[in-house]
Motif scaffolding. Structure first.
Motif, PDB file in Angstrom:
ATOM      1  N   LEU B 180       9.148   0.348  -4.836  1.00  0.00           N
ATOM      2  CA  LEU B 180       7.853   0.912  -5.219  1.00  0.00           C
ATOM      3  C   LEU B 180       7.644   2.145  -4.347  1.00  0.00           C
ATOM      4  O   LEU B 180       7.663   2.046  -3.116  1.00  0.00           O
ATOM      5  CB  LEU B 180       6.740  -0.125  -4.976  1.00  0.00           C
ATOM      6  N   LEU B 181       7.475   3.302  -5.010  1.00  0.00           N
ATOM      7  CA  LEU B 181       7.376   4.575  -4.284  1.00  0.00           C
ATOM      8  C   LEU B 181       5.909   4.890  -4.035  1.00  0.00           C
ATOM      9  O   LEU B 181       5.129   5.021  -4.975  1.00  0.00           O
ATOM     10  CB  LEU B 181       8.021   5.688  -5.103  1.00  0.00           C
ATOM     11  N   GLN B 182       5.559   5.029  -2.779  1.00  0.00           N
ATOM     12  CA  GLN B 182       4.156   5.252  -2.432  1.00  0.00           C
ATOM     13  C   GLN B 182       3.856   6.738  -2.295  1.00  0.00           C
ATOM     14  O   GLN B 182       4.561   7.455  -1.590  1.00  0.00           O
ATOM     15  CB  GLN B 182       3.863   4.525  -1.122  1.00  0.00           C
ATOM     16  N   VAL B 183       2.789   7.184  -2.977  1.00  0.00           N
ATOM     17  CA  VAL B 183       2.255   8.526  -2.768  1.00  0.00           C
ATOM     18  C   VAL B 183       1.075   8.372  -1.824  1.00  0.00           C
ATOM     19  O   VAL B 183       0.100   7.687  -2.146  1.00  0.00           O
ATOM     20  CB  VAL B 183       1.792   9.152  -4.100  1.00  0.00           C
ATOM     21  N   GLY B 184       1.166   8.982  -0.657  1.00  0.00           N
ATOM     22  CA  GLY B 184       0.111   8.835   0.344  1.00  0.00           C
ATOM     23  C   GLY B 184      -1.147   9.584  -0.065  1.00  0.00           C
ATOM     24  O   GLY B 184      -1.124  10.458  -0.935  1.00  0.00           O
ATOM     25  N   ALA B 185      -2.254   9.223   0.579  1.00  0.00           N
ATOM     26  CA  ALA B 185      -3.554   9.810   0.240  1.00  0.00           C
ATOM     27  C   ALA B 185      -3.522  11.333   0.329  1.00  0.00           C
ATOM     28  O   ALA B 185      -4.089  12.033  -0.508  1.00  0.00           O
ATOM     29  CB  ALA B 185      -4.629   9.254   1.169  1.00  0.00           C
TER      30      ALA B 185
END
Lengths: 341, 341, 341, 341
Positions: B180-185
């Motif tokens: 799962l690839l997280q895009v940070g805030a």
């Protein structure tokens, strides 16, 4: 760094904090008050992390004493920095005005705008070739073709070029064309981009994110400075608040506040800062009166047909009016108005 | 789109607006009121720009009627989307909990945390290998070595991996390791990154920027969906307000509000959302009670020694307590508690 | 209180600060660091004003160590306060729910609402007789006639009465009728009203202003406590932020944060907090899950005909649903659900 | 008012909305679009409440078209209002500057300040006799004794008096002494106070609450105007945002925005607006440049000994500097600088 112990802290709790401080290579200085014991950390607090002390038993609060930035601070450099952009000085006595369309749309649009802003006294030409848009369905910029048109406009008018770079992989390409590399508000904390820009031989225009504190803005500048790029210009462009009558809230307080803490020049973007054509001129006057070193303003020959940001773009005639009013304020402050020296 | 004319508008002004609307390929419908004339635009208002009408003479206001996103909306898809992450369903009846250290620091730290969170019932392992830090002097992550350790932890525990990707150039590398690839805030509106992620065959965890509206969050999701990646999970992680007792203000209202407008699953990050260890458990309970589909929580074997975010990391014991309380709330709602099915 | 001297401070500057501290009747404790000298104030810092030290030469910062409130603090009273309102305990194990119309409009409207909320398990009846409205043209309440109707409803249903008092001159009148005197958000810092309420023998419901910090809320409670009224219930009702999908941003973080600092009970108002019917039930569940001691909810037999706040009022049927869901969450937490004991 | 129906709305739903509109005495105008049907309300929308329509089945949104205020609007009165305060015109070509101590502390303090600000060119004397303080333990003002000292200072210097009134019961007493009655930011929506002030024969200085929208500020002005008091001066004094370097965020955008919507004069309070001595002068220049009609500034002979607000008070010497800079900006704008005519 100051550690405040809570009311329940025993002597043993205080000793465990001082022991931890010494373990971390610093010295502790205990001061027993009536209701609280506080412990001062002697040494460079930047070497330790808050959490190394804040989570120890009976610690109520850990208060940093030093600012987290060094190179961006007035303590590091007392005098005002002046940044040279293609021969234009930003940060000196003379006000610098960068103007042009939000997006580069066509040769005709860009050339006519460039000539108009130059005639009104602008000293640099702004224009976006890569556009970070909220909607995936909106115009995303002409890319390298836009950069080529900007270079053509520079040849034709002599105006240096300001344009945005959106990610580290594009820095070299954009730097080949631009005189001043703009970091957009959404990228203020794109640390990969900042690192790359810190190694480039071009000045950087660092726009404040719409929810960044001054501390965070100066820490982003520190990324550039600590990597070796000393030519950094700060830019206020509006913060996000509850107010409903402007798209953003242009925060002019940050101008004198930044000047007290940092030697870096700061300009103001009243177009994004307000998002409304009819507020741009009064807020431009106010920005200069507050002490800004310049402005960056969106101008379009026909705002209602602009591919982006038409609502906040001035016509060439309105921009000319802006320049006359800004010159008058600059002169009241004893500064030189915008224009070629 | 509705155009409100001002009090001074003449019939000729109204005609110039309707003419412009027709020129743009749409139809106009005029409604004369007592104090104002309003003009409805018939057709797909998304094809035109506000400014094409707002800057015409005597136009007081232009009000959009349609939401700017399509694929992310409930109108496009009525039922709730369920996203599969390495066999774990996010968005269905079962609550999903992702947990692990803020930063991957070492094999030992990661393995012990992974085992602890698995034992407590977490279903995915989070851990940062690339870290966007406010300070250039702070730890920036282990990079690819961190990704390798995460892969090792997956082998050892069977937990799928959630990790952040910071720019488009790194997407392929990170996608090779992560589930799962997280895009940070800070990257929620990094459109180059979103475009790249829209073409990858891995689900994306899209964190809300700390000053993003719900509209903007859904528009960023629209970048992913419109590029072809349907596996998008939204994440609330705190907004920036004036409040002083939490690092951010965890905004749980967005959970039921997003559910009304969008079919996408939404989880909550109480660690970043509050920035305080002692608020994480009550706000995790509240998040589930508000209707969140899961949580992402920072856990560290020894928070006071964490390389980052120690102040907001739980110990394994506290995380175990959190899981027990969350299960109890889930069950009160008729949902299944976190854990392997 | 800690005084941080700046880099330029000489020994003489430090001496002038310590001399001033001693002149003010306290003792100073100097700690010389590598980059900064800090001076701790020994004694009760509440006796001096920040400015008496902050404006001395070369003082960089003055940092308070103690909280400004005493009687409202956990340090003053460790256990949780339980406030008795007409026999209903607020702050104990049992959740308290106050419900009723925004405004008292007529006998029929009030009686039917009172019976409905009682049947659903509400323990107190809310209703406004004096209404602070944004517009001078809006309904301003029935005044004393409204109070009389509330008293009638109490007789008919046995429910204690919660109603707002708007200024000090009305306190006695309203106190003759009400069981719990509500200070509205706009009056949280109406110090004349607070002073008067501190001398009345009725409990007070103190609503947080929509831009008040927790510190300010507790200072307003301190006005009541220090004047002699110990029966204070805090209430969160939404803060003002940039978000667009709720009228206010219900800030549940304040619930566990207040519980850590203060012994006072705290309830939540999801009606004003969200301003949207469709968010009230999920946010009520979340409020109880976060640790709130109760709720205050607007209920109207026919919200679309309400004289005020219809958009955020529940029908009796929806309120009944809310009560069932809240009971379920309360029970998951080991608390007693709302209802008569 | 425009009603937007949602995608599911049937013809019957539309008819039920139009029937309701007609029942309310207005006319409906239906416009069927491709994706949405919208219904315009013909007639005075101020006569109905949003909720009477928003809660009908399949209504997606209700959008007001008219501003809720009338008497405060430019549409009601095109030219700029000029308010006379004891012979001083506020809102005309000449900039008005009100200055003096936050609190009246003693005869000596007040007299020396009054003489100093008069010498520097201030045209009205400000000073607080009733003080709304955050802490119950802080100095709450001298009350009527303070008013008497203000009257004495008026006799001695000829300067008109500006002072705060905190509740309706005190209006008559304060009006006996003051020339301009100040409504503090915390009382901007104290409707009982506004009603009382609307019937008094003295002008009112209405300070914007620190979280009020412009709409709300103008609605509070409407309370005064609709009650019969036409002499209203608006005042911006800082809003509450996330920023950390100023106590409040002085929002100068509101100045030109208010001028577009309203005929009322507006001044700026840079002391409360910034909370910092060192930002007052630059932000005063900026306020005038933005178009403010005047300033209200805190001045104290010895700020470090002030009973309140010392951190944001200028010394007489600094105030003199401010006046010189403000005159220079006023002259650049073609306005007259502050001072006796």
């Amino acid at each position: 760094m100051i550690i405040v112990m809570n009311l329940q802290a025993t002597d043993a709790d205080v000793r465990s904090v001082t022991a931890r401080i010494e373990e971390l290579g610093l010295r502790a200085h205990v001061s027993k008050g009536v209701e609280r014991t506080i412990i001062g950390v002697i040494g460079d607090e930047r070497l330790i992390k808050r959490e190394q002390l804040s989570l120890l038993p009976q610690v109520e609060n850990v208060i940093p004493v030093l600012k987290p930035y060094k190179l961006a601070s007035r303590e590091f450099k007392g005098g005002d920095s002046v940044v040279d952009v293609a021969g234009v000085k930003v940060g000196g006595a003379r006000i610098a005005v960068m103007a042009g369309p939000c997006s580069v749309e066509s040769e005709e649009q860009l050339m006519s705008t460039a000539r108009a802003v130059r005639a009104a006294g602008a000293t640099l030409l702004r224009g976006g070739a890569y556009k970070p848009r909220t909607s995936p369905y909106a115009f995303q910029g002409l890319g390298e073709d836009g950069l080529k048109l900007l270079a053509k406009a520079r040849e034709a008018t002599g105006l240096g070029i300001v344009t945005e770079v959106m990610e580290s992989a594009e820095v070299e390409l954009v730097a080949d064309y631009a005189d001043l590399l703009q970091v957009g508000a959404r990228n203020m904390q794109n640390t990969k981009l900042l690192r790359k820009l810190s190694q480039v031989n071009k000045p950087v225009l660092l726009k404040r994110n719409f929810s960044a504190t001054l501390n965070e803005l100066l820490m982003s500048a520190e990324y550039l400075l600590s990597g070796g790029n000393e030519r950094v210009i700060l830019c206020e462009r509006g913060i996000r608040t509850f107010v409903e009558y402007s798209r953003n809230t242009l925060d002019l307080n940050v101008v004198p506040a930044a000047k007290l803490l940092s030697h870096l020049p700061m300009i103001v973007d009243p177009s994004h800062g307000t998002g409304r054509q009819d507020l741009i001129i009064p807020m431009s006057r106010a920005a200069i009166a507050a002490g800004a070193d310049g402005l960056i303003v969106e101008v379009h020959p026909n705002p209602s047909e602009a591919f982006s940001d038409g609502d906040q773009s001035l016509t060439p005639a309105a921009f000319d009016q802006l320049m006359r009013e800004v010159r008058s304020i600059a002169s009241a402050l004893g500064r030189e108005g915008p224009g070629t020296p």
